[in-house]
Scaffold this motif. Structure first.
Motif, short mmCIF file in Angstrom:
data_model
loop_
_atom_site.label_atom_id
_atom_site.label_comp_id
_atom_site.label_asym_id
_atom_site.label_seq_id
_atom_site.Cartn_x
_atom_site.Cartn_y
_atom_site.Cartn_z
N VAL A 367 7.06 -10.33 -3.30
CA VAL A 367 8.01 -10.47 -1.72
C VAL A 367 6.64 -11.77 -0.67
O VAL A 367 6.34 -10.87 -0.91
CB VAL A 367 8.34 -9.14 -1.75
CG1 VAL A 367 9.29 -9.40 0.14
CG2 VAL A 367 8.47 -7.97 -2.60
N VAL A 421 6.24 -10.53 5.53
CA VAL A 421 6.47 -9.89 4.75
C VAL A 421 5.20 -10.46 3.09
O VAL A 421 6.14 -11.78 3.00
CB VAL A 421 7.34 -8.97 4.33
CG1 VAL A 421 7.14 -8.50 2.90
CG2 VAL A 421 7.81 -8.60 6.01
N LEU A 423 3.71 -8.82 -0.41
CA LEU A 423 3.58 -8.02 -1.01
C LEU A 423 2.57 -8.99 -3.00
O LEU A 423 3.62 -9.49 -3.11
CB LEU A 423 4.80 -6.74 -1.70
CG LEU A 423 5.21 -6.73 -0.08
CD1 LEU A 423 6.67 -5.55 -0.27
CD2 LEU A 423 3.93 -6.00 0.66
N GLY B 42 14.09 -5.50 -1.47
CA GLY B 42 12.54 -4.93 -1.29
C GLY B 42 12.89 -4.30 0.03
O GLY B 42 11.89 -3.15 0.10
N ARG B 43 13.83 -4.78 0.45
CA ARG B 43 13.39 -3.50 2.02
C ARG B 43 14.21 -2.41 2.14
O ARG B 43 15.41 -2.49 1.31
CB ARG B 43 14.41 -4.85 2.77
CG ARG B 43 13.52 -6.21 3.68
CD ARG B 43 14.80 -6.34 4.46
NE ARG B 43 14.52 -8.00 4.98
CZ ARG B 43 13.43 -7.87 5.35
NH1 ARG B 43 12.49 -7.64 6.29
NH2 ARG B 43 12.70 -9.71 5.68
N VAL B 56 9.06 -2.49 3.63
CA VAL B 56 9.74 -3.29 2.37
C VAL B 56 8.28 -2.99 1.10
O VAL B 56 7.78 -2.65 1.35
CB VAL B 56 9.34 -5.14 2.60
CG1 VAL B 56 9.14 -5.75 1.76
CG2 VAL B 56 9.91 -5.57 4.16
N ILE B 57 9.54 -2.95 0.35
CA ILE B 57 8.61 -2.54 -1.34
C ILE B 57 8.46 -3.06 -2.14
O ILE B 57 9.35 -3.68 -2.32
CB ILE B 57 9.09 -0.79 -1.37
CG1 ILE B 57 8.57 0.38 -0.47
CG2 ILE B 57 8.38 -0.42 -2.56
CD1 ILE B 57 9.10 1.43 -0.04
N HIS B 67 4.49 -2.78 2.36
CA HIS B 67 4.76 -3.42 4.29
C HIS B 67 5.44 -2.62 5.10
O HIS B 67 6.42 -2.23 4.80
CB HIS B 67 5.77 -5.13 3.98
CG HIS B 67 5.01 -5.77 5.15
ND1 HIS B 67 4.58 -6.80 5.25
CD2 HIS B 67 6.09 -5.86 6.53
CE1 HIS B 67 4.18 -7.05 7.05
NE2 HIS B 67 5.48 -6.48 7.03
#
Lengths: 501, 165, 535
Positions: A367, A421, A423, B42-43, B56-57, B67
């Protein structure tokens, strides 16, 4: 300075090949394409699918024993340029950007090299010759005394260097036998001890000494020259925050300079460039002492990683200026036309683990939500879905922040870092936030040894219990085997919870 | 507490259960109501007791990246059967993993070789520094995963020893 | 379905006094449970720890899905037997959720006499397996037992419902296609070896688990062969040589994790279809049950108040509200499951008996499970009632109860005396589950009546020989009888003897019934069919 786009129709080249990768390739292509020129990029298979390859008008695969080797293979890149009909090559930074041979070969192939002349690269690429050139031209270099020059007057010449000074064995290395002298009264006795240590460690008692700068800053000045007599400086950049001898945060203006000192250091840099009749964008680096003294360190004859902060406060597109002078245009403006306003800070987003000695990390970019907002610029070559590998430098992106002053820039930076962000791969964003919240950084009171002296900034702070709880909750709910166990429970039993009779 | 996540160097045991309306997180004796409402890209909104947190994953294999509050974290799920079997095997020492990403400079043993504690097994390079990987105990090499010149990520299994009988 | 209107004033002195009394009884019950579950001689705990063994309740906690209920059976079994030295009858049984499946857990408690099987251990285990059979529940056996307690072997070995019944029940389960997992956490010797031997899946812990018909000392005595525990029946031998066990594990935790994964492979049963709607908490707080129950067994109270504190939304559809009013019949939901309820509100007369029999038939026809809430002093006696056929009307009710196809659940709320116990589906009538409240009592007649009856017999015998007893002599006959009766009619005696599936705190009734109902519906409900009702 407001810039109108030049008319490129008369330029000797209508296409530019970028001999680089990552964020700088994207950065160069952006200006190339803005000018209506064709942007070509070379890439190694490891970079297939990156932003530069996607945005280029043409992308040519190059190969090599390692990914890095392919970007260092000048002959192959020139062949690619010829094959694609590229009229110019922009080398970016690193790789072949300061390689005299490459520069010469490009020109010999009838392709414009977007950079300085091979001679300028050559001169500035040799530390000793560069230092001598600058000294002879009348600019400050760090005072020093070499025993071999005249052993009889060594002590006397050393005294002239002034305290504090550093005595080093001529044959030395690794810090052995080095002595810092803060009081010239003990200079002779320290020289004798240094000599005996040198003798003991290296079997050679010859020494030299140089001015020792305590807690120095790294301040550099952006210059622009057209090789046709015009040189301007585009102000300084403060790059003192470094880790493992690499810059990590750069800003302009430098909080260490007042107006007079800024004028002095910038003019010094412009003078050095002028004495070279420099062509291209370049950077003159200085070591800057706490007392305001500064000495020439080296000159980089290329675009710097941290060039965007200069662009942000001046509105000058430095890549555009590179292209213009390479195309034979004159600068067409003088020093007085170069103005700055506001404050800009760049943060290098690295794939690294600050707490583990800044060791690089790798991983997929699962992400990526770059930060947005007023005064936020994100220069990056990676995209969501990409991957950070150990093949290249671990820099993922540069976050460039602009504010009306330093305080606003810091506040915006903290927010932007917080909202960044990324990831899949550990980055240094949390570390950068700790850094910019540090009182010394807020006060602008940093030096090149600042992070080494404050290792707690890099250390992972203790995690609050509620953060851990949130992380475990999020992770558990995102993990199939855990969710499956929970979801398998019939409704009634789930509702009863851990009831016991 | 069969399930666990590794976060940094620490292993955290936990369980997840379902409640009438959402889920419960069990940490030791502590039980917290949790829920996760996932949105695009992802949020997600994480509910934790009375708290509502935007996160966020992203997941990849057993890795969960989160996150949270301006920072990114990586947690690695430890399946109970793997974790307990490994615990029982008694040795993380059986599996030699990469301390950092890098490449193999030299391989000095092969599967089946008998090695003594401290013997050099591999030489790896990372960040332009060579690091020697030595045998953590006496034993027999079960498998060598990489060849000279190959690159690997952190925690990659470089070499395994036969389990101790 | 309308809400029951409670007529109680919860602020009244009477209610408060009842509440204080019954809450205290519930606390005493919980304290007894705590002691039974956790109080062990330190040396026994130390011994298990030294063997790297977990305590039985730690094992069960690991086995169960987190945050799910566990309905433990007969927690105070054997509590009034063996001088109280075999708490819980040295085993733990119950229904829990493992990998989302309802299972019966049968776990030996090695902290009590090494998990030796006493007669009541066998009875409790057989009952747990009966529950598995009746409700088609898979079984997880956590095996850690020293074997039969030899001094009492005559009371646990030979008869129909003794030790052999455990293995017979295992075979019945297997035949019915209901799966069993044994986790061998200690020695399974002699008969105990057949628990894993008759299971579908076996996990065995290396080092501590062993399965053999005879241990090393007996082998040496019998054949002179000298052999170690591991070689004779250890983990690696059984999982790699004999095939008696299937999965080796290196720790108890791992063994239990494997067992959980095995249960996760089980096919989920198709539940019997009955009426269901989304559950609703009772409108009236179940903890008010303490204030509803009187302090004296002889004192009456309105069972509507009990129903209101057990069923969903306190809503109740009462059948024949004006007929046979000493037996309340009607429909309600418990945890969403539709049930028919029969609750005593006085002595069973002819009309109430007929009403009960009729209502049971209605429930069977509609496949509605039945909950019996007992507070019964019996069927009415006397010339008039006999002439009206109280015996044959009671017989009708007993016939209906006995031939019920729908699952039945019985709660001993207060008194359970005489044949009323039969009519209200007492233990002998195969309720799927039977629970008792702490203050409830059960006996063939009340203690006072019994003592007086026995004293009268004695007085008449002596009168025939011309003796006349003084009041002291009468008391001397009467008081020991009264004492013995009182002891044996208490819920604690009942539960010690496993005449029920355990005492429960009244406030837990709703959950206990919910879990029981859910479990019971694993078994299909057959067509109703009865014997001959004496008309």
């Amino acid at each position: 300075m407001t810039q109108t786009l030049p008319d490129t129709s008369k330029w000797p080249f209508q296409s530019v090949l970028v001999a680089n990768r990552g964020e700088i390739a994207v950065r160069v292509l952006r200006t190339v394409q803005k000018l209506g020129l064709k942007g070509i990029v070379v890439y190694h298979a490891a970079d297939r699918g990156t932003a530069a390859v996607k945005m280029a008008d043409q992308a040519i695969e190059i190969t090599g024993s390692t990914p890095v080797a392919s970007y260092l293979d000048g002959a192959q890149i020139i062949a690619a340029a010829k094959a694609s009909g590229a009229g110019a090559i922009h080398p970016g930074y690193g790789f072949l950007s300061e390689n005299k041979g490459f520069c010469a070969a490009v020109e010999a192939a009838g392709i414009r090299f977007i950079g300085p002349t091979p001679e300028q690269i050559d001169l500035m690429g040799d530390k000793v010759r560069a230092r001598n050139f600058v000294e002879k031209a009348g600019f400050p270099v760090a005072p020093s005394a070499i025993e071999d020059d005249d052993p009889q007057t060594f002590v006397e010449r050393s005294r002239k260097v002034g305290a504090p000074l550093l005595i080093k064995p001529s044959a030395g290395g690794g810090g052995k036998g080095m002595r810092i002298v803060r009081d010239l009264a003990i200079l002779e006795q320290e020289i004798e001890r240094g000599r005996s240590e040198g003798q003991r460690y290296f079997g050679d008692g010859r020494l030299y000494c140089e001015r020792y700068i305590e807690n120095p800053r790294h301040i550099e000045v952006q210059v622009l020259g057209d090789g046709q007599g015009s040189v301007v400086h585009v102000f300084e950049r403060e790059c003192s925050v470094q880790r493992r001898f690499q810059k990590i945060v750069e800003e302009t203006p430098s909080p260490a300079l007042d107006a007079a000192l800024r004028e002095k250091i910038c003019e010094t840099a412009a003078g050095i460039a002028r004495s070279l009749n420099y062509r291209n964008a370049g950077t003159v680096e200085f070591i800057f002492g706490q007392g305001g003294e500064f000495y020439f360190l080296e000159m980089n004859t290329r675009l710097q990683v941290e060039h965007p902060v200069t662009e942000e406060i001046t509105g000058i597109d430095l890549v555009l200026q590179q292209l213009r002078v390479a195309a034979g245009e004159k600068l067409g403006y003088g020093q007085a036309d170069v103005k700055s306003s506001g404050h800009s800070i760049e943060f290098r987003i690295y794939a690294e683990d600050a707490a583990r000695g800044y060791t690089p990390t790798t991983g997929p970019i699962l992400v990526l939500h770059p930060p947005q907002g007023e005064g936020v610029r994100w220069d990056s070559g990676v995209l969501q879905g990409g991957e950070v590998t150990s093949a290249f430098d671990p820099m993922i992106a540069k976050l460039i922040i602009r504010g009306k002053d330093r305080t606003e820039a810091i506040a915006r930076a903290d927010k932007a870092l917080r909202e960044t962000v990324l990831l899949g791969c550990k980055t240094n964003t949390a570390f950068l936030r700790r850094l910019l919240q540090h009182p010394a950084f807020v006060a602008g009171d940093v030096h090149t040894g600042f992070l080494d002296a404050n290792p707690q900034i890099a250390a992972e702070p203790e995690m609050p219990a509620e953060t851990l709880q949130a992380l475990l909750g999020a992770a558990a709910l995102s993990t199939r085997p855990m969710r499956d166990v929970a979801d398998a429970v019939p409704d009634m039993h789930a509702a009863m919870g851990g009831w016991r009779n | 507490m069969h399930h666990a996540f590794k976060l940094g160097d620490n292993e955290h045991n936990l369980e997840l259960s379902r409640s009438a309306s959402a889920y419960r997180l069990h940490l030791g004796e502590q039980v917290v109501d949790v829920d996760l409402k996932t949105g695009a890209d992802g949020r997600a909104w994480l509910t934790l007791g009375e708290r509502h947190i935007e996160v966020v994953i992203a997941t990849r294999g057993d890795d969960v990246f989160v996150h949270l509050d301006g920072e990114a974290y990586q947690l690695r799920y430890q399946h109970p059967l793997d974790r307990l079997a490994a615990q029982a095997g008694g040795s993380a020492e059986d599996n030699i993993r990469a301390p950092m990403p890098g490449s193999i400079v030299a391989v000095q043993v092969k599967a089946g070789d008998t090695v003594t504690k401290g013997q050099t097994l591999l030489v790896m390079e990372s960040m332009k520094m060579e690091t020697t990987i030595a045998a953590p105990r006496d034993g027999t090499v079960a498998a060598v995963t990489y060849e000279k010149g190959q690159t690997f990520d952190r925690d990659a299994l470089l070499l395994s020893l036969e389990p101790n009988k | 379905m309308k809400r029951i209107e409670s007529k109680l004033n919860t602020a009244s002195a009477g209610f408060q006094a009842n509440a204080a009394h019954n809450r205290k009884l519930a606390e005493e019950f919980k304290e007894k449970q705590r002691a039974v579950r956790h109080d062990r001689p330190q040396r026994d705990i130390d011994r298990l720890r030294q063997q790297n063994k977990l305590l039985v309740r730690e094992r069960i906690k690991l086995l169960l899905d987190p945050g799910t209920p566990f309905l433990e059976f007969s927690s105070l079994a054997a509590n009034e037997a063996y001088d109280g030295e075999v708490p819980g009858a040295a085993c733990v049984t119950g229904i829990g959720i493992v990998s989302g499946r309802e299972v019966v857990i049968n776990a030996g408690d090695a902290s009590v006499k090494g998990g030796a099987w006493y007669p009541l251990t066998v009875k409790k285990t057989v009952r747990a397996l009966d529950i598995a059979i009746e409700n088609r529940l898979p079984v997880v056996h956590l095996c850690d037992s020293a074997g039969g307690f030899l001094p009492l072997q005559a009371d646990l070995f030979a008869d129909k419902y003794m030790a052999g019944r455990i293995f017979r029940n295992q075979c019945m389960l297997s035949k019915m296609g209901i799966q069993q997992v044994s986790v061998v956490l200690g020695h399974c010797t002699a008969g105990g070896a057949y628990v894993p031997g008759l299971s579908d899946y076996n996990v065995i812990v290396r080092g501590t688990g062993a399965i053999f018909l005879a241990g090393p000392p007996l082998v040496k005595a019998a054949t002179g062969e000298e052999v170690s525990v591991d070689d004779l029946g250890g983990c690696d031998m059984h999982t790699s040589v004999s095939g008696t066990a299937d999965y080796p594990a290196s720790s108890e935790e791992e063994a239990i994790a494997i067992a959980r994964d095995i249960v996760a492979q089980f096919k989920r049963p198709q539940k019997a279809h009955t009426e269901w709607q989304a559950p609703e908490e009772p409108h009236y707080d179940p903890s008010e049950l303490y204030g509803v129950l009187p302090q004296d067994i002889k004192q009456g109270f309105d069972m509507h108040e009990i129903i209101a504190r057990i069923v969903d939304g306190s809503r109740f559809h009462e059948y024949q509200p004006n007929y046979g009013k000493t037996l309340i019949c009607g429909y309600a939901h418990i945890w969403g499951y539709k049930v028919g309820i029969l609750a005593n509100n006085g002595v069973l007369f002819n009309d109430s008996s007929l009403k009960g029999a009729h209502f049971i038939e209605l429930c069977n026809q509609a496949r509605t499970p039945i909950v019996f809430l007992q507070n019964i002093t019996g069927f009415m006696v006397g010339k008039e009632y006999e002439r009206r056929g109280i015996t044959k009307d009671g017989a009708k009710m007993i016939m209906a109860v006995s031939n019920c196809e729908v699952p039945k659940f019985t709660v001993m709320c207060h008194g359970s005396f005489g044949a009323g116990n039969y009519g209200m589906s007492g233990r002998a009538f195969d309720s799927r589950f039977t629970f008792s409240w702490p203050q409830s009592q059960i006996s063939v007649m009340g203690a006072e009546q019994a003592a007086n009856t026995l004293a009268d017999v004695k007085i008449r015998q002596l009168a025939r020989t011309g003796k006349k007893l003084s009041q002291e002599e009468i008391d001397a006959i009467r008081d020991p009888v009264l004492g013995e009766f009182k002891r044996k009619q208490s819920a604690y005696w009942s539960t010690s003897e496993i005449w029920d599936d355990g005492i429960i705190d009244p406030a837990d009734t709703r959950n206990a019934l919910g879990i029981s109902l859910s479990a019971a519906l694993n078994t299909p409900i057959g067509e109703p069919r009865y014997g001959v009702f004496r008309m």
